[in-house]
Design a protein around this motif. Structure first.
Motif, PDB file in Angstrom:
ATOM      1  N   ARG A   4       0.854  -1.190   0.000  1.00 17.02           N
ATOM      2  CA  ARG A   4       0.000   0.000   0.000  1.00 17.02           C
ATOM      3  C   ARG A   4       0.889   1.238   0.000  1.00 17.02           C
ATOM      4  O   ARG A   4       1.855   1.329   0.749  1.00 17.02           O
ATOM      5  CB  ARG A   4      -0.899   0.008   1.237  1.00 17.02           C
ATOM      6  N   LEU A   5       0.550   2.200  -0.877  1.00 13.61           N
ATOM      7  CA  LEU A   5       1.294   3.454  -0.950  1.00 13.61           C
ATOM      8  C   LEU A   5       0.293   4.604  -0.955  1.00 13.61           C
ATOM      9  O   LEU A   5      -0.521   4.715  -1.873  1.00 13.61           O
ATOM     10  CB  LEU A   5       2.147   3.530  -2.234  1.00 13.61           C
ATOM     11  N   ALA A   6       0.323   5.422   0.091  1.00 18.97           N
ATOM     12  CA  ALA A   6      -0.544   6.598   0.108  1.00 18.97           C
ATOM     13  C   ALA A   6      -0.175   7.485  -1.074  1.00 18.97           C
ATOM     14  O   ALA A   6       0.985   7.558  -1.491  1.00 18.97           O
ATOM     15  CB  ALA A   6      -0.387   7.358   1.417  1.00 18.97           C
ATOM     16  N   SER A   7      -1.154   8.156  -1.628  1.00 14.34           N
ATOM     17  CA  SER A   7      -0.913   8.965  -2.823  1.00 14.34           C
ATOM     18  C   SER A   7       0.105  10.075  -2.562  1.00 14.34           C
ATOM     19  O   SER A   7       0.815  10.485  -3.471  1.00 14.34           O
ATOM     20  CB  SER A   7      -2.228   9.569  -3.338  1.00 14.34           C
ATOM     21  N   ASP A   8       0.179  10.559  -1.320  1.00 18.23           N
ATOM     22  CA  ASP A   8       1.146  11.607  -0.964  1.00 18.23           C
ATOM     23  C   ASP A   8       1.020  12.807  -1.903  1.00 18.23           C
ATOM     24  O   ASP A   8       2.000  13.464  -2.245  1.00 18.23           O
ATOM     25  CB  ASP A   8       2.579  11.062  -1.003  1.00 18.23           C
ATOM     26  N   SER A   9      -0.202  13.070  -2.338  1.00 18.92           N
ATOM     27  CA  SER A   9      -0.389  14.152  -3.303  1.00 18.92           C
ATOM     28  C   SER A   9      -1.295  15.228  -2.724  1.00 18.92           C
ATOM     29  O   SER A   9      -2.467  14.993  -2.460  1.00 18.92           O
ATOM     30  CB  SER A   9      -1.005  13.613  -4.603  1.00 18.92           C
ATOM     31  N   SER A  10      -0.717  16.382  -2.488  1.00 15.00           N
ATOM     32  CA  SER A  10      -1.496  17.538  -2.073  1.00 15.00           C
ATOM     33  C   SER A  10      -1.797  18.406  -3.288  1.00 15.00           C
ATOM     34  O   SER A  10      -2.241  19.536  -3.159  1.00 15.00           O
ATOM     35  CB  SER A  10      -0.711  18.346  -1.032  1.00 15.00           C
ATOM     36  N   PHE A  11      -1.530  17.852  -4.470  1.00 14.29           N
ATOM     37  CA  PHE A  11      -1.667  18.604  -5.713  1.00 14.29           C
ATOM     38  C   PHE A  11      -3.143  18.769  -6.060  1.00 14.29           C
ATOM     39  O   PHE A  11      -3.946  17.861  -5.912  1.00 14.29           O
ATOM     40  CB  PHE A  11      -0.952  17.864  -6.846  1.00 14.29           C
ATOM     41  N   SER A  12      -3.480  19.953  -6.553  1.00 10.06           N
ATOM     42  CA  SER A  12      -4.845  20.222  -7.007  1.00 10.06           C
ATOM     43  C   SER A  12      -4.792  21.049  -8.286  1.00 10.06           C
ATOM     44  O   SER A  12      -3.722  21.472  -8.729  1.00 10.06           O
ATOM     45  CB  SER A  12      -5.624  20.999  -5.937  1.00 10.06           C
ATOM     46  N   ARG A  13      -5.943  21.266  -8.871  1.00 12.18           N
ATOM     47  CA  ARG A  13      -6.002  22.051 -10.113  1.00 12.18           C
ATOM     48  C   ARG A  13      -5.444  23.457  -9.912  1.00 12.18           C
ATOM     49  O   ARG A  13      -4.900  24.055 -10.842  1.00 12.18           O
ATOM     50  CB  ARG A  13      -7.442  22.113 -10.616  1.00 12.18           C
ATOM     51  N   ASP A  14      -5.558  23.974  -8.714  1.00  9.36           N
ATOM     52  CA  ASP A  14      -5.046  25.324  -8.441  1.00  9.36           C
ATOM     53  C   ASP A  14      -3.522  25.390  -8.519  1.00  9.36           C
ATOM     54  O   ASP A  14      -2.944  26.471  -8.669  1.00  9.36           O
ATOM     55  CB  ASP A  14      -5.512  25.792  -7.055  1.00  9.36           C
ATOM     56  N   ASP A  15      -2.849  24.215  -8.404  1.00 11.71           N
ATOM     57  CA  ASP A  15      -1.384  24.187  -8.456  1.00 11.71           C
ATOM     58  C   ASP A  15      -0.837  24.091  -9.881  1.00 11.71           C
ATOM     59  O   ASP A  15       0.371  24.224 -10.090  1.00 11.71           O
ATOM     60  CB  ASP A  15      -0.846  22.997  -7.645  1.00 11.71           C
ATOM     61  N   LEU A  16      -1.732  23.856 -10.838  1.00  8.61           N
ATOM     62  CA  LEU A  16      -1.282  23.693 -12.222  1.00  8.61           C
ATOM     63  C   LEU A  16      -0.541  24.912 -12.769  1.00  8.61           C
ATOM     64  O   LEU A  16       0.511  24.769 -13.399  1.00  8.61           O
ATOM     65  CB  LEU A  16      -2.466  23.356 -13.136  1.00  8.61           C
ATOM     66  N   PRO A  17      -1.071  26.136 -12.564  1.00  4.31           N
ATOM     67  CA  PRO A  17      -0.351  27.305 -13.101  1.00  4.31           C
ATOM     68  C   PRO A  17       1.082  27.402 -12.589  1.00  4.31           C
ATOM     69  O   PRO A  17       1.999  27.729 -13.348  1.00  4.31           O
ATOM     70  CB  PRO A  17      -1.201  28.490 -12.621  1.00  4.31           C
ATOM     71  N   LYS A  18       1.287  27.090 -11.300  1.00  5.61           N
ATOM     72  CA  LYS A  18       2.637  27.144 -10.739  1.00  5.61           C
ATOM     73  C   LYS A  18       3.552  26.121 -11.411  1.00  5.61           C
ATOM     74  O   LYS A  18       4.712  26.411 -11.737  1.00  5.61           O
ATOM     75  CB  LYS A  18       2.574  26.887  -9.228  1.00  5.61           C
ATOM     76  N   LEU A  19       3.015  24.917 -11.620  1.00  3.50           N
ATOM     77  CA  LEU A  19       3.800  23.878 -12.274  1.00  3.50           C
ATOM     78  C   LEU A  19       4.193  24.300 -13.685  1.00  3.50           C
ATOM     79  O   LEU A  19       5.340  24.122 -14.116  1.00  3.50           O
ATOM     80  CB  LEU A  19       2.982  22.575 -12.331  1.00  3.50           C
ATOM     81  N   LEU A  20       3.252  24.903 -14.400  1.00  2.27           N
ATOM     82  CA  LEU A  20       3.497  25.262 -15.795  1.00  2.27           C
ATOM     83  C   LEU A  20       4.250  26.582 -15.950  1.00  2.27           C
ATOM     84  O   LEU A  20       4.567  26.980 -17.071  1.00  2.27           O
ATOM     85  CB  LEU A  20       2.158  25.333 -16.543  1.00  2.27           C
ATOM     86  N   LYS A  21       4.545  27.245 -14.830  1.00  3.36           N
ATOM     87  CA  LYS A  21       5.398  28.439 -14.889  1.00  3.36           C
ATOM     88  C   LYS A  21       6.875  28.093 -14.719  1.00  3.36           C
ATOM     89  O   LYS A  21       7.736  28.961 -14.879  1.00  3.36           O
ATOM     90  CB  LYS A  21       4.970  29.442 -13.806  1.00  3.36           C
ATOM     91  N   ASN A  22       7.148  26.829 -14.406  1.00  3.95           N
ATOM     92  CA  ASN A  22       8.525  26.381 -14.264  1.00  3.95           C
ATOM     93  C   ASN A  22       9.117  26.192 -15.664  1.00  3.95           C
ATOM     94  O   ASN A  22       8.687  25.304 -16.405  1.00  3.95           O
ATOM     95  CB  ASN A  22       8.558  25.061 -13.482  1.00  3.95           C
ATOM     96  N   PRO A  23      10.095  27.008 -16.062  1.00  2.91           N
ATOM     97  CA  PRO A  23      10.606  26.925 -17.442  1.00  2.91           C
ATOM     98  C   PRO A  23      11.259  25.589 -17.762  1.00  2.91           C
ATOM     99  O   PRO A  23      11.226  25.143 -18.915  1.00  2.91           O
ATOM    100  CB  PRO A  23      11.627  28.062 -17.512  1.00  2.91           C
ATOM    101  N   LEU A  24      11.847  24.925 -16.766  1.00  3.23           N
ATOM    102  CA  LEU A  24      12.449  23.619 -17.006  1.00  3.23           C
ATOM    103  C   LEU A  24      11.385  22.571 -17.304  1.00  3.23           C
ATOM    104  O   LEU A  24      11.549  21.731 -18.201  1.00  3.23           O
ATOM    105  CB  LEU A  24      13.296  23.194 -15.797  1.00  3.23           C
ATOM    106  N   VAL A  25      10.289  22.610 -16.551  1.00  2.00           N
ATOM    107  CA  VAL A  25       9.189  21.673 -16.781  1.00  2.00           C
ATOM    108  C   VAL A  25       8.584  21.901 -18.158  1.00  2.00           C
ATOM    109  O   VAL A  25       8.360  20.956 -18.930  1.00  2.00           O
ATOM    110  CB  VAL A  25       8.118  21.818 -15.673  1.00  2.00           C
TER     111      VAL A  25
END
Length: 398
Positions: A188-209
């Motif tokens: 069993r592995l907890a998802s360990d994900s606090s990620f939500s749709r609101d975090d998408l803009p931050k992720l996509l502002k990372n130029p390396l990503v």
């Protein structure tokens, strides 16, 4: 290699590796059976090839929405449900009565694909320490490479002698067996994900990503412009026999193992060199693709080198992406990577189909090379710029 990893984690890693083998075998199986499926439904190869394009674009469209929907689910349960959906899609593919029904079944498989390749790499890295992450990732890619060695050619052999439907039914049986294995060994592995749709803009502002995503779509488009039509190219341009085509596809898969080996042994020490090798190898082989078809030996060599370059890119940039995001954001970031990569697969298949439909199959390598050169320039100029800037910033902080 496994000495410092507890057996309870080695076993699930092996399960993920076999799962990767099955998923990649299924995804690219129609490439090796394109002629037979076309004849079965009285269609042309370019018409049937749309099945590969639609599959890829469904993955591209659904990877992110599906992952956002299930990202908080316990990972073992999510993996088992994904394998169940995959098995159902394979069964429906094997009993498809017409091409629309086959397309619907492939879309079902594509949904399972969307989730699996979003969670496979993050799960593998969570099962081991940071030191062993390149090894864990290379195992997943090894499963993909072995699919090219044995899965795709074996599926082609089954299709030639027992009909293409039997190939899908065989995958159904194997996938159900793997599902049972994972149910017993995967922790069993907890998802360990606090990620939500609101975090998408931050992720996509990372130029390396963002740069990783741009490179993935360009590389996939270039590669699959040629690879999606490798069977008719080898048959009609390079004049290979049916057995020669099967053997060559198998050797191409062997080259994937070489790419996985190079990554696991050299990525940590020679990061920039490994990244460069993937792009240079792709572009060089695409430019030489037509010339290589003049001889059996040169054609096989070109397939070996381009297969190595493809695998090297795939595993390297999955590792690059995981480096640039938090563990909680990794499954969503990987879902976008998988989706965008499949945009490239679909785009490459579409471009290759247009080239083939216009009677330009011998020159298909040049079409892919133009896109590959674009990727190479972007990597060397843009991605390396942001990478050096990020490394310099990290050094200043430390």
């Amino acid at each position: 290699m496994f000495r410092s990893i507890p057996l309870k984690y080695v076993l699930p890693l092996l399960g993920l590796t076999v799962s990767a083998f099955i998923f990649n075998t299924s995804e690219f199986m129609p490439i090796g059976l394109l002629i037979d499926i076309s004849q079965s439904f009285s269609m042309t190869e370019s018409q049937t090839g749309i099945m590969i394009t639609v599959y890829a674009w469904v993955v591209a469209l659904l990877s992110l929405p599906l992952m956002l929907l299930v990202c908080r689910m316990e990972l073992r349960r999510l993996l088992l449900l994904t394998m169940g959906l995959f098995s159902l899609g394979q069964l429906l593919s094997g009993i498809a009565l017409n091409f629309p029904m086959l397309m619907a079944a492939r879309i079902c498989v594509a949904c399972a694909h969307s989730i699996f390749w979003s969670i496979a790499a993050p799960m593998a890295t969570r099962l081991v320490t940071r030191t062993h992450r390149p090894m864990a990732l290379s195992m997943i890619v090894t499963g993909s490479a072995v699919a090219m060695i044995f899965g795709l050619p074996l599926g082609r052999v089954i299709g030639l002698y027992a009909g293409w439907r039997m190939t899908f039914l065989a995958i159904t049986v194997v996938s159900l067996a793997v599902l049972l294995y994972l149910a017993f060994v995967f922790p069993r592995l907890a998802s360990d994900s606090s990620f939500s749709r609101d975090d998408l803009p931050k992720l996509l502002k990372n130029p390396l990503v963002v740069s990783v995503y741009v490179l993935s779509v360009l590389f996939a488009t270039a590669y699959f412009t040629v690879y999606s039509y490798i069977e008719p190219f080898l048959k009609n341009v390079a004049a290979f026999s049916d057995q020669g085509i099967t053997s060559t596809l198998m050797l191409l898969g062997v080259s994937g193992l070489l790419g996985s080996y190079l990554f696991s042994h050299f990525y940590n020490q020679f990061r920039y060199g490994v990244i460069r090798a993937g792009f240079v190898g792709l572009v060089a082989m695409l430019l030489l693709w037509q010339s290589a078809a003049a001889g059996k030996g040169t054609m096989v060599a070109a397939c070996l080198l381009i297969g190595c370059a493809s695998t090297l890119f795939n595993v390297t940039f999955q590792a690059e992406l995981i480096r640039h995001v938090s563990m909680g954001a990794a499954p969503v970031a990987m879902s976008i990577f998988s989706g965008i990569f499949n945009v490239g697969i679909g785009g490459g298949t579409w471009i290759g189909g247009r080239v083939t439909a216009h009677g330009l199959l011998p020159y298909i390598g040049y079409a892919g090379a133009v896109i590959g050169l674009t990727a190479l320039v972007y990597c060397f100029v843009v991605y390396f710029h942001f990478l050096r800037k990020s490394l310099k910033k990290d050094e200043e902080i430390s």
